[in-house]
Design an enzyme around this catalytic site. Structure first.
Site, PDB file in Angstrom:
ATOM      1  N   VAL A 108       3.199   3.896  -0.577  1.00  0.00           N
ATOM      2  CA  VAL A 108       4.331   3.704   0.328  1.00  0.00           C
ATOM      3  C   VAL A 108       5.360   2.744  -0.265  1.00  0.00           C
ATOM      4  CG1 VAL A 108       2.959   4.215   2.393  1.00  0.00           C
ATOM      5  CG2 VAL A 108       3.118   1.844   1.591  1.00  0.00           C
ATOM      6  N   HIS A 124       2.541   9.415   2.757  1.00  0.00           N
ATOM      7  CA  HIS A 124       2.209   8.439   3.803  1.00  0.00           C
ATOM      8  C   HIS A 124       3.408   7.601   4.228  1.00  0.00           C
ATOM      9  CE1 HIS A 124      -2.209   8.721   2.271  1.00  0.00           C
ATOM     10  NE2 HIS A 124      -1.870   9.725   3.053  1.00  0.00           N
ATOM     11  N   CYS A 132      10.754   2.898  15.703  1.00  0.00           N
ATOM     12  CA  CYS A 132      10.375   2.610  17.086  1.00  0.00           C
ATOM     13  C   CYS A 132       9.495   3.752  17.584  1.00  0.00           C
ATOM     14  CB  CYS A 132      11.610   2.479  17.982  1.00  0.00           C
ATOM     15  SG  CYS A 132      11.171   2.406  19.741  1.00  0.00           S
ATOM     16  N   CYS A 182      11.889  -2.938  20.343  1.00  0.00           N
ATOM     17  CA  CYS A 182      13.136  -2.233  20.032  1.00  0.00           C
ATOM     18  C   CYS A 182      14.175  -2.534  21.104  1.00  0.00           C
ATOM     19  CB  CYS A 182      12.849  -0.727  19.961  1.00  0.00           C
ATOM     20  SG  CYS A 182      14.318   0.298  19.857  1.00  0.00           S
ATOM     21  N   ASN A 249      -8.115   8.495 -13.881  1.00  0.00           N
ATOM     22  CA  ASN A 249      -8.443   7.444 -12.918  1.00  0.00           C
ATOM     23  C   ASN A 249      -9.605   6.629 -13.448  1.00  0.00           C
ATOM     24  OD1 ASN A 249      -8.048   6.321 -10.155  1.00  0.00           O
ATOM     25  ND2 ASN A 249     -10.183   6.925  -9.907  1.00  0.00           N
ATOM     26  N   LEU A 250      -9.562   5.338 -13.205  1.00  0.00           N
ATOM     27  CA  LEU A 250     -10.703   4.490 -13.559  1.00  0.00           C
ATOM     28  C   LEU A 250     -11.692   4.561 -12.412  1.00  0.00           C
ATOM     29  CD1 LEU A 250      -9.325   1.200 -15.160  1.00  0.00           C
ATOM     30  CD2 LEU A 250     -10.931   2.814 -16.167  1.00  0.00           C
ATOM     31  N   GLY A 251     -12.796   5.285 -12.613  1.00  0.00           N
ATOM     32  CA  GLY A 251     -13.823   5.291 -11.585  1.00  0.00           C
ATOM     33  C   GLY A 251     -13.962   6.615 -10.859  1.00  0.00           C
TER      34      GLY A 251
HETATM   35 ZN    ZN Z   1      13.217   2.209  20.725  1.00  0.00          ZN
END
Ligand code: ZN
Length: 286
Positions: A108, A124, A132, A182, A249-251
């Site tokens: 993200v 994601h 809100c 909000c 990838n490690l693992g």
């Molecule tokens: Zn709102």
């Protein structure tokens, strides 16, 4: 291939990319660790620290939100300052050269875009904005953080280890922490515009990611244990469609049984060597 020396790891991946250009890449926390953002899981796929905030917990408990925003006020500074690492840079470069068709990321942090990747699906969401949950209003996260800081000035002096989503490992009495709602609708709860654990990825976003896997010749998983179904499903989709899947990838990862090539080596250094290898053989321009 476990603990492969980096040149060999890069060479195997270079072969894969040359055989299957127009890859879709699926990334996780392992591409951002070089940028100072830690990952959630160790090499066995287990949690490194307490599991992150659950969606229902955040939505149902004011105390949980006080704790979340107090910790975020400390931890998000690291996320906000983070700059793309070599993994982000190489993937953007491979896209520009036509070897990578697009990136589906479970992160993200927005670092793929900062590095110059153009076709990115933020599975994601993005931590840099908040939404809100009542009226859907969007707001930049730093703007909410400014308001949080004004209302809770004593929190700004704290330092704590950051966690992957801008959370911080900080324990304190959070009961006095003020969390504004909000103003547009008067009561809505501000929530980072990210998919928390226990929530679902919006269907429209899943559909776009599914299409990106569909159109690819192969899938490359980078820096993810794929422990969460929302990412794992794309490995399953590629496997069912008989598309070759490589993994750097490690693992351990949840999809280990599905790969045609698994390379266990450090993500950033290996991708850096991969870029050099492709340039060296004239398969891609530097
Ligand atoms: Zn709102």
């Amino acid at each position: 291939m476990r603990d492969l020396p980096i040149p060999q790891a890069a060479s195997r991946l270079a072969d894969f990319l040359t055989r299957y250009p127009r890859l879709t890449v699926l990334t996780g926390a392992g591409v951002s660790t070089d940028s100072g953002i830690p990952d959630y899981r160790d090499a066995s796929g287990a949690w490194k620290c307490a599991p992150p905030m659950q969606h229902q917990q955040f939505m149902n408990s004011h105390a949980s939100r006080q704790r979340y925003w107090a910790r975020a006020l400390v931890g998000f500074r690291t996320l906000h300052r983070a700059r793309p690492g070599i993994a982000h840079t190489v993937l953007a470069q491979l896209e520009a050269e036509g070897l990578v068709a697009g990136v589906i990321t479970q992160n993200v942090d927005g670092l793929h875009q900062k590095a110059g990747s153009r076709r990115v699906i933020d599975l994601h969401g993005r931590a840099e904005q908040v939404r809100c949950m009542q009226c859907g209003a969007l707001r930049m996260r730093h703007d909410l953080h400014t308001e949080l800081a004004e209302r809770n000035p004593h929190w700004l002096d704290r330092e704590a280890a950051v966690r992957p989503d801008g959370d911080a490992s900080l324990e304190a009495d959070f009961s006095a922490f003020q969390v504004p709602g909000c103003r547009r609708c008067g009561q809505g709860i501000w929530k980072p515009d990210v998919v928390f654990f226990g929530d679902n990825v919006p269907g429209e976003r899943v559909a776009r990611a599914t299409a990106m896997v569909d159109e690819a010749g192969a899938l490359l998983v980078v820096g993810s244990s794929l422990m969460v179904y929302s990412g794992y499903r794309f490995a399953r989709q590629a496997f069912r469609a008989s598309k070759p899947i490589a993994c750097l990838n490690l693992g351990h990862t949840r999809a280990d049984a599905l790969y045609s090539l698994k390379v266990e080596a450090p993500v950033g250094d290996t991708l850096g060597a991969l870029a050099a290898a492709l340039t060296g053989t004239g398969k891609a321009a530097g």
